[in-house]
Scaffold this motif. Structure first.
Motif: not given
Length: 355
Positions: A1-23
């Motif tokens: 299973x591909x590793x996800x770095x802490x930075x990538x993890x935080x970026x993914x969370x930020x992307x989800x939150x930003x998308x919820x704000x756009x919606x």
């Protein structure tokens, strides 16, 4: 299973939150993506940071000691403060930049109630997913989500078995309840090193913990070795607190071994991912050798030869030993902190040799 770095993890969370704000902005205000995403990030990210113990760590730990209902109410109160502060900062920032022009500056800094409820719901959903992931472990969570192990598969893993020394005598002296409290504190101390070195706590069995990695991940950068010594160092660094709370500092025995296992998801009402094979049994037997060989950390020679040991750890070859339930003897190596014992150059070269 591909590793996800802490930075990538935080970026993914930020992307989800930003998308919820756009919606949200498109649904109620006609669509201003930048404004919606900015408000969402300033409102949501402080809450996620609080839940992940990046900010206000001491406050979160004190809250965890509260009764469940009180803890829940305290979290809602902290959420309200963090969201209101985030909204005010974002509103003033965009007011100053000219990208957000409400009827008055008060509207720019006061979080609307409907926005609060929406943000609370989004953050609660994200936190719920993160909590489930923490409870199961990242790999197990994703594996169950995608039914990876619904059919048994063969894979290679590294296992770390950790056992608390003299737990029975502690329980006899202080009682089972006190012993369980100590185990709870001890297992909590495992969490950060395991997370740091991308392992998974697979199970707790009595006074023992079983931690594992996919083989390549576990041997990369000697993560499995660094993990156990970080755990030991964390306990030693907090020795004064252990003595004050429990009257003694925990001593551990640990064993590392790796190889092929059969991994499968089992259970009906209660699902669990479990491992079958000689590798698991051998790791358990190797941990039992710690007592007879009077060593704290043992690693099989087979696994050690695949790892480049960190400079802070030295190795001592203990030869081959018979292992119960295994037809062949097992090469055993003791690991210690380098400042406690300096291994011979010959042994270090053989253990650190790349494969």
């Amino acid at each position: 299973m591909r590793e996800i770095s802490p930075v990538q993890n935080w970026l993914l969370i930020a992307l989800v939150i930003a998308a919820s704000g756009v919606l949200y902005d498109m649904r109620f205000y006609g669509g201003h993506p930048f404004v919606g995403a900015t408000f969402a990030l300033f409102i949501g990210m402080p809450i996620i940071a609080f839940e992940r113990k990046v900010i206000l760590r001491g406050l979160y730990r004190r809250m965890q000691a509260l009764p469940t209902v009180t803890f829940f109410l305290a979290e809602i109160f902290v959420y309200e403060i963090l969201m209101s502060a985030g909204f005010a900062v974002a509103g003033l920032l965009m007011w100053w930049l000219g990208t957000f022009r409400p009827d008055s500056w008060i509207d720019a800094v006061i979080l609307p109630f409907d926005a609060f409820l929406y943000a609370l719901a989004v953050c609660a959903l994200i936190i719920f997913v993160l909590r489930i992931r923490e409870l199961l472990g990242r790999d197990i969570f994703l594996s169950m989500l995608f039914s990876r192990y619904r059919k048994p598969i063969s894979e290679e893993r590294v296992f770390l078995f950790i056992d608390l020394v003299d737990s029975t005598s502690f329980a006899e002296k202080h009682g089972d309840l006190r012993a369980q409290q100590m185990l709870g504190s001890l297992f909590a101390a495992f969490a950060e090193p395991v997370r740091k070195y991308k392992g998974t706590i697979d199970d707790y069995v009595g006074d023992a913990a079983i931690i594992s990695w996919p083989l390549e991940r576990g041997i990369k950068f000697a993560r499995c070795v660094n993990c156990i010594f970080d755990i030991i160092s964390a306990i030693e660094a907090d020795a004064e607190n252990w003595l004050k709370t429990y009257g003694q500092v925990p001593r551990l025995r640990a064993a590392l071994h790796g190889g092929s296992v059969i991994t499968a998801e089992i259970g009906v009402d209660h699902h669990k991912i479990t491992y079958f094979g000689d590798t698991v049994n051998t790791t358990s037997r190797l941990e039992s050798l710690c007592k007879s060989l009077n060593r704290s950390v043992l690693i099989s020679a087979d696994l050690a030869q695949r790892i480049k040991l960190p400079e802070t750890v030295s190795a001592q070859d203990l030869g081959s030993h018979a292992v119960k339930g295994r037809g062949q003897s097992l090469g055993v190596i003791a690991l210690v902190k380098a400042d406690n014992r300096v291994a011979s150059p010959k042994l270090h070269a053989s253990v650190n040799a790349p494969t």
